[in-house]
Every structure is written in C-alpha cells, then in structure tokens.
Write an enzyme that holds these catalytic residues in place. Structure first.
Site, mmCIF file in Angstrom:
data_model
loop_
_atom_site.group_PDB
_atom_site.id
_atom_site.type_symbol
_atom_site.label_atom_id
_atom_site.label_comp_id
_atom_site.label_asym_id
_atom_site.label_seq_id
_atom_site.Cartn_x
_atom_site.Cartn_y
_atom_site.Cartn_z
ATOM 1 N N ASP A 109 16.714 -1.406 3.613
ATOM 2 C CA ASP A 109 15.849 -0.940 2.525
ATOM 3 C C ASP A 109 16.674 -0.876 1.245
ATOM 4 O OD1 ASP A 109 12.881 0.603 2.634
ATOM 5 O OD2 ASP A 109 14.051 0.918 0.792
ATOM 6 N N ASP A 149 7.383 -3.685 6.338
ATOM 7 C CA ASP A 149 6.475 -2.778 5.625
ATOM 8 C C ASP A 149 6.888 -2.744 4.151
ATOM 9 O OD1 ASP A 149 4.336 -1.007 5.525
ATOM 10 O OD2 ASP A 149 5.491 0.739 6.175
ATOM 11 N N LYS A 189 3.273 -6.153 6.097
ATOM 12 C CA LYS A 189 2.309 -5.506 5.197
ATOM 13 C C LYS A 189 1.898 -6.506 4.115
ATOM 14 C CE LYS A 189 3.449 -1.611 2.765
ATOM 15 N NZ LYS A 189 2.703 -0.385 3.056
HETATM 16 C C1 LIG Z 1 6.028 1.830 2.621
HETATM 17 S S1 LIG Z 1 7.766 1.960 2.550
HETATM 18 C C2 LIG Z 1 8.255 1.691 4.222
HETATM 19 C C3 LIG Z 1 7.969 2.844 5.146
HETATM 20 C C4 LIG Z 1 8.589 2.627 6.507
HETATM 21 N N1 LIG Z 1 7.910 1.577 7.255
HETATM 22 C C5 LIG Z 1 8.552 3.882 7.353
HETATM 23 O O1 LIG Z 1 7.940 3.871 8.404
HETATM 24 O O2 LIG Z 1 9.165 4.870 6.984
HETATM 25 C C6 LIG Z 1 8.198 0.448 1.777
HETATM 26 C C7 LIG Z 1 9.688 0.258 1.554
HETATM 27 O O3 LIG Z 1 9.949 -1.094 1.192
HETATM 28 C C8 LIG Z 1 11.165 -1.072 0.491
HETATM 29 N N2 LIG Z 1 11.417 -2.353 -0.170
HETATM 30 C C9 LIG Z 1 10.683 -2.942 -1.157
HETATM 31 N N3 LIG Z 1 11.249 -4.102 -1.517
HETATM 32 C C10 LIG Z 1 12.351 -4.258 -0.734
HETATM 33 C C11 LIG Z 1 13.361 -5.262 -0.650
HETATM 34 N N4 LIG Z 1 13.337 -6.342 -1.456
HETATM 35 N N5 LIG Z 1 14.367 -5.114 0.242
HETATM 36 C C12 LIG Z 1 14.394 -4.023 1.043
HETATM 37 N N6 LIG Z 1 13.467 -3.033 1.000
HETATM 38 C C13 LIG Z 1 12.458 -3.147 0.128
HETATM 39 C C14 LIG Z 1 10.973 0.100 -0.468
HETATM 40 O O4 LIG Z 1 12.197 0.549 -0.981
HETATM 41 C C15 LIG Z 1 10.267 1.112 0.425
HETATM 42 O O5 LIG Z 1 11.149 2.074 0.931
#
Ligand SMILES: C[S@@+](CC[C@H](N)C(=O)[O-])C[C@H]1O[C@@H](n2cnc3c(N)ncnc32)[C@H](O)[C@@H]1O
Length: 238
Positions: A109, A149, A189
C-alpha cells in the site's frame, strides 16, 4: 465516487465517548476539531453496522466483510494458498486471507500498514516498476490469488479520475495474468463505468469465469463494484 471516503475507512476506536467507545451526539456536535465533512464522515462511521462489527470482531476495516462475502460466494480462499493483496491498508483483507487459511500473504500500500503476523507488507506504489517482483519474492512462489482493493485519491476531474481508476485496474489485471498460477483467482475493485470493455475482454480471455459483484457490505451509495475472475487459464509451465 466513494474511494476517498473508503481510503482511510479503517476501524479505529473513537478517542472519546462512553465506556463502550461510542461518542455522544452532543460531543460530536460540539467538537471543534471536526470540519463539517469530517464530522459527517465520523457520524456515518459510528452509525455503520459493519464498522461496529469490524471493531467488535477485531477486523481492521469494514472492507473485511466485502472480501468475506465474495469468498463465501466464490470459495476463493482455502488452506495453503499464496495471496497477494494490492492496496492492502489498513489490512482487513490480509486478516481475512490469513484467517481463511492462506499460508503466505504479501501486501502493498501507499500507506504504512501495521504489521500482521503471517503477512509481508510493504509501503510502496504498486505501479512503480519492481514492486510487483518484490511482492512475488516475498511470497516465495506464484500466487494462487491476487486481490486488489486499490482506490486512488480522486481529484474531482472526471476524465482524470477515470484514467486513474482504469490505470490501477489494468496494472492489477496485468500483474495477475502475468503471475497467477493456472487455475488462480483475481478480485479487483472497480467502479460503475470504471472498467473499460477492453479490460473486461482481457480478463474474459484469461479466466474461465468473470463476474461483477456488489457485496452487501459495499455501501449502496458507492459506485464501487468488484470483478471476480476465477480459473486463470494462462499456462506458463510452472
Ligand atoms: C479501500 S482501501 C483498501 C482497504 C483494504 N482492502 C482493507 O481491507 O483494509 C484502498 C487502498 O488502496 C491504496 N492504493 C491506492 N493506490 C495505490 C497504489 N498505486 N499502490 C498501492 N496502494 C494503493 C490506498 O492507499 C488505500 O489504502
């Protein structure tokens, strides 16, 4: 679009409130620490049954229930599987994967993730070259399941946000198709209008079955939907 709301929708014990951790409505109203939108977010959090359940059951995010629902329907998780989780913070899906028997989980993340025993978690942008390989090294073998996600921070400009959404879905799908074990699964997602037809076609060519799913735990006012692809057909001679 709901992803900024989702971004840090982790389950945190309120720092004030009654002994059960509930903040009183009066206290919420009078708090000067909260802007109108963050107060609305907090009120919704406190009234959300999934947030309450996640807190009570020890899941790090309400998102955990989305993966549990998806898994209950598709039977993706079982003992001994290797799982990669993209966009893993704060770690709800990692917890679910481990609880349901995964023997190895590697997650990434942009945000730091508190350690979870049994998982290797890195803080990085998944789209940065080399990060995918790092995850594969941590996993110690090809994944049986790739979960994504990932949700970006919206900028409010429709076309830009659309491109960012599609970019993340494509990056996750390419990674899954390039690395999954034959027969493996992929959950990503997406948003209504988010997954372009060519991504869908790409997935349909690479998997025996591809379905759109809107778990009950996904807020009805969110345009979020998941693509669940099973039976990866790519043969690589592993
Ligand atoms: C909805 S949250 C995920 C929740 C997780 N599935 C849980 O159960 O706790 C979406 C996450 O995607 C991450 N994210 C977005 N773009 C990203 C990238 N390019 N690389 C890594 N993480 C990313 C965000 O930082 C965020 O924490």
């Amino acid at each position: 679009m709901s992803e900024p709301e989702d971004r840090r929708r982790m389950v945190r014990a309120p720092t004030s409130g009654d002994p059960a951790g509930r903040a009183s409505a009066d206290r919420l109203k009078s708090s000067r620490k909260h802007t109108a939108s963050s107060q609305k977010w907090l009120e919704r959090q406190l009234n959300d049954p999934y947030v309450q359940r996640a807190h009570a059951e020890g899941w790090r995010s309400r998102a955990a229930f989305k993966l549990m629902e998806i898994d209950d329907r598709f039977g993706l998780l079982r003992s001994g599987l290797r799982v990669i989780d993209l966009g893993a913070a704060p770690g709800g899906w990692v917890q679910v994967a481990l609880k349901r028997g995964a023997s190895a989980v590697a997650g990434v993340d942009l945000l730091p993730i508190d350690p979870i025993r049994g998982a290797d978690l890195i803080e990085a942008d998944f789209t940065t070259p080399g990060v995918g390989e790092q995850l594969l090294d941590l996993l110690g073998g090809p994944p049986d399941l790739v979960l994504s996600d990932m949700a970006h921070n919206t900028v409010g400009h429709r076309q830009t946000d659309h491109l960012k959404i599609v970019g993340l879905i494509e990056a996750a799908a390419d990674f899954a198709l390039a690395n999954l074990k034959p027969g493996g699964g992929f959950v990503v997602k997406t948003f209504q209008g988010g997954a372009a037809g060519d991504i869908l076609a790409h997935l349909k060519a690479g998997f025996t079955d591809v379905k759109h799913v809107k778990p009950k735990a996904s807020r009805s006012d969110s345009s979020e939907v998941y693509l669940v692809a099973t039976g990866c057909r790519v043969e690589r001679g592993r």
